[in-house]
Motif scaffolding. Structure first.
Motif, PDB file in Angstrom:
ATOM      1  N   TYR A 174       0.845  -1.192   0.000  1.00  0.00           N
ATOM      2  CA  TYR A 174       0.000   0.000   0.000  1.00  0.00           C
ATOM      3  C   TYR A 174       0.882   1.244   0.000  1.00  0.00           C
ATOM      4  N   LEU A 177      -0.400   7.996  -2.967  1.00  0.00           N
ATOM      5  CA  LEU A 177       0.098   8.590  -4.202  1.00  0.00           C
ATOM      6  C   LEU A 177       0.328  10.096  -4.007  1.00  0.00           C
ATOM      7  N   THR A 214      -5.060   9.907  -2.203  1.00  0.00           N
ATOM      8  CA  THR A 214      -5.336   8.627  -2.852  1.00  0.00           C
ATOM      9  C   THR A 214      -4.403   7.551  -2.319  1.00  0.00           C
ATOM     10  N   GLU A 216      -3.064   3.640  -2.872  1.00  0.00           N
ATOM     11  CA  GLU A 216      -2.947   2.608  -3.914  1.00  0.00           C
ATOM     12  C   GLU A 216      -2.568   1.270  -3.293  1.00  0.00           C
ATOM     13  N   LYS A 218      -1.056  -2.411  -4.620  1.00  0.00           N
ATOM     14  CA  LYS A 218      -0.402  -2.991  -5.804  1.00  0.00           C
ATOM     15  C   LYS A 218       0.149  -4.362  -5.453  1.00  0.00           C
ATOM     16  N   ARG A 224      -2.986  -3.177  -9.878  1.00  0.00           N
ATOM     17  CA  ARG A 224      -3.256  -2.217  -8.803  1.00  0.00           C
ATOM     18  C   ARG A 224      -4.697  -1.719  -8.813  1.00  0.00           C
ATOM     19  N   ASP A 225      -5.044  -1.080  -7.685  1.00  0.00           N
ATOM     20  CA  ASP A 225      -6.322  -0.389  -7.557  1.00  0.00           C
ATOM     21  C   ASP A 225      -6.103   0.799  -6.620  1.00  0.00           C
ATOM     22  N   THR A 226      -6.968   1.796  -6.699  1.00  0.00           N
ATOM     23  CA  THR A 226      -6.844   2.976  -5.839  1.00  0.00           C
ATOM     24  C   THR A 226      -8.176   3.284  -5.168  1.00  0.00           C
ATOM     25  N   THR A 227      -8.099   4.024  -4.078  1.00  0.00           N
ATOM     26  CA  THR A 227      -9.285   4.496  -3.379  1.00  0.00           C
ATOM     27  C   THR A 227      -9.027   5.908  -2.855  1.00  0.00           C
ATOM     28  N   LYS A 228     -10.086   6.692  -2.739  1.00  0.00           N
ATOM     29  CA  LYS A 228      -9.952   8.063  -2.240  1.00  0.00           C
ATOM     30  C   LYS A 228     -10.190   8.095  -0.735  1.00  0.00           C
TER      31      LYS A 228
END
Length: 342
Positions: A174, A177, A214, A216, A218, A224-228
């Protein structure tokens, strides 16, 4: 489970020389007298094609496919065979999926059953491929924290899941970003399979009221994926009308005198001390022409008459006062003092 594990060990021990799936290039046979076991080797998930070519089938025997240890495995394969044929092919009808197969058993299993009842067990190890990206449980996370929260505290937890079958392909890292806020960092909790958002510096409501950044997730293959993440800072000291016992106070003062309006002293001290250092001020006086007849102690909130008042001119004067937090003038409380001259 013990039976399945023992069966797998025996297969593996007997077939260590087999490195890949036997297909039309290689061949197998069925034992329709006492049955038998064959481990077919291994293949990567996603494999499509012939799994085994069965030869030397007696014309007086017919074959069928049956489930063994893995009921869902049957939807992946078919037996290409007609009664009386001397050969048969077991082949896939769709790509092999390691994640689904491993939910049922440690390998891909099935029976080839002879018409006389004898069963020939087959096993195929389906190797997991890193074909699933981490997916956060939510597209966004939010929380509210006090500006008094201690450095080192975990203020929020965010979690991504990876559907791959093996631990290695599930492993992920994790990160925040850019732009990365100085006040927060991410800490991976392997035991809980979650990412903790940790406070690294003191918060100051006066400087920043909200952080949006944000995160991330990976995996080792770069998927990967991201979340706010939204973190709202709550100030420790808040003033409102409720911080005065009453929004309207009455006092009596003798005309033609100057000095403290003594009845106001208790009112001024009822402002809660927990709200921090306050600055008192007079915002307006009604009638306005008496604005310069009053002053207020900025620290205590005590109102004084500085120029004598004449009851013949007016019997009542309204003094509007305000208490503001010294380090944040936007946090205020207001009240009205109605002074009656006698």
């Amino acid at each position: 489970m013990e039976k399945m594990a023992l069966f797998s060990i025996l297969f593996l021990f007997a077939c260590l020389h087999v490195d890949s799936v036997r297909s039309a290039i290689g061949s197998t046979e069925v034992n329709c007298v006492s049955g038998g076991n064959i481990m077919l080797g291994s293949t990567d998930e996603g494999f499509e094609g012939d799994i085994e070519l069965i030869t030397n089938i007696s014309p007086d025997i017919s074959l069928v496919l049956e489930p063994y240890l893995c009921a869902d495995c049957m939807k992946y394969v078919e037996l290409v065979y007609s009664a009386g044929d001397s050969t048969a092919i077991v082949r896939t009808v769709k790509p092999l999926d390691a994640e689904e197969i491993k939910m049922n058993a440690d390998a891909f299993y099935y029976f080839i059953k002879c018409s006389n009842g004898a069963k020939n067990a087959r096993g195929l190890y389906v190797l997991d491929v890193n074909d699933n990206a981490p997916i956060f449980q939510s597209e966004s996370y939010s929380t509210t924290v006090s500006e008094a929260t201690a450095v080192g505290s975990d203020v929020l937890s965010v979690t991504a899941n990876d559907a791959d079958a093996t631990i290695d392909n599930k492993r992920m890292t994790y990160s925040i970003l850019p732009p990365v806020p100085d006040e927060f960092e991410v800490i991976y909790d392997m035991q809980m399979n979650a990412c903790k958002i940790r406070l690294t510096k003191p918060l100051n409501y006066n400087n920043v009221q909200q952080y949006i950044f944000t995160v991330e997730a990976k995996d080792i293959g770069g998927l990967r994926d991201t979340t706010k993440v939204t973190i709202t800072v709550e100030g420790v000291h808040k003033l409102s009308l409720n911080y005065f016992d009453h929004s309207l106070h009455e006092a009596f003062f003798k005309e033609n005198q100057v000095g403290h309006v003594l009845d106001i002293i208790p009112m001024a001290k009822t402002v809660q001390e927990a709200t921090g250092i306050k600055v008192y001020s007079i915002t307006t006086v009604v009638p306005n022409k008496y604005q310069n007849n009053f002053e207020i102690d900025q620290s205590s909130g005590v109102i004084s008459v500085t120029t004598a008042l004449d009851r013949q001119e007016t019997e009542q004067i309204a003094v509007f006062i305000q208490a503001a937090q010294q380090d944040d003038a936007s946090k205020t409380a207001n009240a009205v003092v109605l002074i009656t001259l006698w």
